[in-house]
Scaffold this motif. Sequence first.
Motif, PDB file in Angstrom:
ATOM      1  N   ALA A 119       0.879  -1.375   0.012  1.00  0.00           N
ATOM      2  CA  ALA A 119       0.044  -0.246  -0.055  1.00  0.00           C
ATOM      3  C   ALA A 119       0.801   1.075  -0.083  1.00  0.00           C
ATOM      4  CB  ALA A 119      -0.874   0.159   1.341  1.00  0.00           C
ATOM      5  N   ALA A 120       2.039   1.430   0.733  1.00  0.00           N
ATOM      6  CA  ALA A 120       2.918   2.656   0.640  1.00  0.00           C
ATOM      7  C   ALA A 120       3.851   2.560  -0.279  1.00  0.00           C
ATOM      8  CB  ALA A 120       3.637   2.052   1.688  1.00  0.00           C
ATOM      9  N   VAL A 121       3.841   1.731  -1.314  1.00  0.00           N
ATOM     10  CA  VAL A 121       4.411   1.345  -2.499  1.00  0.00           C
ATOM     11  C   VAL A 121       3.610   1.902  -2.952  1.00  0.00           C
ATOM     12  CG1 VAL A 121       5.812   0.360  -4.554  1.00  0.00           C
ATOM     13  CG2 VAL A 121       6.047  -0.250  -2.166  1.00  0.00           C
ATOM     14  N   ALA A 142       1.530   6.676  -7.121  1.00  0.00           N
ATOM     15  CA  ALA A 142       0.236   7.439  -7.124  1.00  0.00           C
ATOM     16  C   ALA A 142       0.504   9.137  -6.992  1.00  0.00           C
ATOM     17  CB  ALA A 142      -0.825   7.216  -6.601  1.00  0.00           C
ATOM     18  N   ALA A 143       1.179   9.360  -5.642  1.00  0.00           N
ATOM     19  CA  ALA A 143       1.390  10.808  -6.035  1.00  0.00           C
ATOM     20  C   ALA A 143       2.737  11.085  -6.119  1.00  0.00           C
ATOM     21  CB  ALA A 143       1.931  10.534  -3.889  1.00  0.00           C
ATOM     22  N   THR A 144       3.688  10.342  -6.831  1.00  0.00           N
ATOM     23  CA  THR A 144       4.962  11.140  -7.437  1.00  0.00           C
ATOM     24  C   THR A 144       4.381  11.844  -8.288  1.00  0.00           C
ATOM     25  OG1 THR A 144       6.668   9.912  -6.012  1.00  0.00           O
ATOM     26  CG2 THR A 144       6.694  10.309  -8.144  1.00  0.00           C
ATOM     27  N   ILE A 145       3.395  10.661  -9.245  1.00  0.00           N
ATOM     28  CA  ILE A 145       2.938  10.783 -10.935  1.00  0.00           C
ATOM     29  C   ILE A 145       1.852  12.191 -10.284  1.00  0.00           C
ATOM     30  CG2 ILE A 145       1.665  10.174 -12.514  1.00  0.00           C
ATOM     31  CD1 ILE A 145       2.185   6.966 -11.770  1.00  0.00           C
ATOM     32  N   ILE A 146       0.974  12.113  -9.439  1.00  0.00           N
ATOM     33  CA  ILE A 146       0.654  13.345  -9.684  1.00  0.00           C
ATOM     34  C   ILE A 146       1.167  14.579  -9.377  1.00  0.00           C
ATOM     35  CG2 ILE A 146      -1.530  14.461  -7.742  1.00  0.00           C
ATOM     36  CD1 ILE A 146      -2.634  11.249  -7.306  1.00  0.00           C
ATOM     37  N   PHE A 198       0.365  16.428 -12.613  1.00  0.00           N
ATOM     38  CA  PHE A 198      -1.247  17.197 -12.782  1.00  0.00           C
ATOM     39  C   PHE A 198      -0.983  17.970 -11.301  1.00  0.00           C
ATOM     40  CE2 PHE A 198      -1.733  13.455 -13.904  1.00  0.00           C
ATOM     41  CZ  PHE A 198      -2.417  13.164 -15.223  1.00  0.00           C
ATOM     42  N   ILE A 199      -1.096  17.614 -10.567  1.00  0.00           N
ATOM     43  CA  ILE A 199      -0.888  18.998  -9.298  1.00  0.00           C
ATOM     44  C   ILE A 199       0.676  19.309  -8.255  1.00  0.00           C
ATOM     45  CG2 ILE A 199      -3.116  19.903  -9.307  1.00  0.00           C
ATOM     46  CD1 ILE A 199      -3.911  18.364  -7.364  1.00  0.00           C
ATOM     47  N   GLU A 200       0.675  19.705  -7.554  1.00  0.00           N
ATOM     48  CA  GLU A 200       1.220  19.929  -6.486  1.00  0.00           C
ATOM     49  C   GLU A 200       1.515  20.972  -5.000  1.00  0.00           C
ATOM     50  OE1 GLU A 200       6.822  19.779  -5.520  1.00  0.00           O
ATOM     51  OE2 GLU A 200       5.442  20.227  -7.032  1.00  0.00           O
ATOM     52  N   THR A 245      16.112  15.788 -13.654  1.00  0.00           N
ATOM     53  CA  THR A 245      16.970  15.064 -12.890  1.00  0.00           C
ATOM     54  C   THR A 245      16.204  13.532 -12.006  1.00  0.00           C
ATOM     55  OG1 THR A 245      17.630  16.922 -12.025  1.00  0.00           O
ATOM     56  CG2 THR A 245      18.382  15.613 -11.109  1.00  0.00           C
ATOM     57  N   PRO A 246      16.172  12.400 -13.288  1.00  0.00           N
ATOM     58  CA  PRO A 246      14.574  11.369 -12.796  1.00  0.00           C
ATOM     59  C   PRO A 246      15.260  11.410 -11.217  1.00  0.00           C
ATOM     60  CG  PRO A 246      16.708  10.585 -14.442  1.00  0.00           C
ATOM     61  CD  PRO A 246      17.002  12.859 -14.508  1.00  0.00           C
ATOM     62  N   LEU A 247      16.855  11.004 -11.037  1.00  0.00           N
ATOM     63  CA  LEU A 247      17.187  10.014  -9.534  1.00  0.00           C
ATOM     64  C   LEU A 247      16.873  10.974  -8.761  1.00  0.00           C
ATOM     65  CD1 LEU A 247      20.187   7.621 -11.420  1.00  0.00           C
ATOM     66  CD2 LEU A 247      17.631   7.092 -11.407  1.00  0.00           C
ATOM     67  N   ALA A 248      16.012  10.174  -7.635  1.00  0.00           N
ATOM     68  CA  ALA A 248      15.832  11.108  -6.598  1.00  0.00           C
ATOM     69  C   ALA A 248      14.945  10.448  -5.998  1.00  0.00           C
ATOM     70  CB  ALA A 248      15.319  13.312  -7.140  1.00  0.00           C
ATOM     71  N   VAL A 249      14.976  11.309  -4.407  1.00  0.00           N
ATOM     72  CA  VAL A 249      13.856  10.362  -3.639  1.00  0.00           C
ATOM     73  C   VAL A 249      12.998  10.905  -3.900  1.00  0.00           C
ATOM     74  CG1 VAL A 249      14.169  10.212  -0.975  1.00  0.00           C
ATOM     75  CG2 VAL A 249      16.112  10.117  -1.581  1.00  0.00           C
ATOM     76  N   PRO A 250      11.529  10.100  -3.681  1.00  0.00           N
ATOM     77  CA  PRO A 250      10.917  10.653  -3.946  1.00  0.00           C
ATOM     78  C   PRO A 250      10.208  11.694  -3.134  1.00  0.00           C
ATOM     79  CG  PRO A 250      10.206   7.936  -4.300  1.00  0.00           C
ATOM     80  CD  PRO A 250      12.018   8.617  -4.013  1.00  0.00           C
TER      81      PRO A 250
END
Length: 409
Positions: free
Chosen positions: A36-38, A43-47, A51-53, A86-91
């Motif tokens: 569930a956490a993953v 999902a939160a990273t994609i949003i 989409f929004i932040e 910079t794609p390699l980053a902590v979510p």
Amino acid sequence: MRLAFWNNKKTTTTTTTTTEVKKKKKKSVAREWLDAAVFAIVAATIIRTFFIEAYTIPTGSMEGSLLINDYLFVSKMSYGPRIPMTPLAVPLVHNTMPVTGGKSYSESVQWKYRRLPGFGKVERNDIVVFNYPAGDTVAMEVQQEVDYYTLVRAYGREQVHGMYTIMTRPVDKKENYIKRCVGIPGDKLEVRNGVVYVNDKPGQQFPHSQTSYVVRTNGQPIPTDILDDNEIDQPIVVGNGVFVFTLDPAEVAFIKKQPQVAAVEPYLNKPGETSPNPAEWVYPHDTANFKWNRDNYGPITIPKKGSSIMLTPQNIALYRRIIANYEGNKLEEQSGQFVINGTPTNVYTFKMDYYWMMGDNRHNSADSRYWGFVPEDHVVGKAWFVWLSYGPHGIRWSRLFRGVTTLSE
């Protein structure tokens, strides 16, 4: 396994299949929580990316349109979501690890600037979130108070590097700023006595915009309780009966009505007046060729993709950072001549659009007047609506779930 039975009349074949029924192993509670956490992080990273932040207003540079401790959502779709460079980053972490500190990303992989289609482009007077242009190099110990380049102008590079931990950052990992876009690509912009002019016409005035005023009284200050009741910040005392207030137009009218007030006038720098302190210089920080200040600035033309500029020793300070830093060219200056990527030239054609960003609180805003143009690849998104706001007296209920455009009116 097959078994054959024979008799004297006919042959009968009977087939028996052995099936092992395996019961599916039930996930442990810990495994279910991990899955569930993953899923939530992905999902939160994609949003957040496309989409929004959520953002928080930390300073008063946009007062009174946006206030300190306004929590707002920013739309990435308005101008098109930017593909991470910079794609390699902590979510879910911007540039610094919580608690431990240090970088939250790796620069081993860097992608070119790309942006997906959006609903439109940055328009004049939009409130925009963007990466701080001068944030490519930071002095870590004081990065929230003063930028690296201001320190270097004030104290010299050698001393700054000896005093602070210096770190560089890629574009999408620079700090996030929020300002109002007052000039778009191709605009002619000028500030005259504190008023912004765009294409030789006064820019739009917003009723909550603030600036500094000198208030002269009969010697008596305006009572503190009256200022608090009307949510007016306490002034700076300049002398006997002389105070400097930060006010919007409605507050100016209120202050003028107070019985002890004799005069209210804007607190402005004079045209051509420059500070002897390098830390207070405005962009492009060349007081020999540009005698500008925060209240009298320009005129300048904001660079537009595909447009060209004639380079001279007198104007190169305006464009040096664009050519070398933002657009990645090798710029050399040799006895008044310019060499770009090994080719002598006095003409440069811009590869990107640029914008001019300013805070609504004109005398309390580190904005384009101090660090220059904002490249299109630095644009993050458009401020959308405030979902939470609180001040010294608690939650500001009247601001909740209101659009940023509405709050500016």
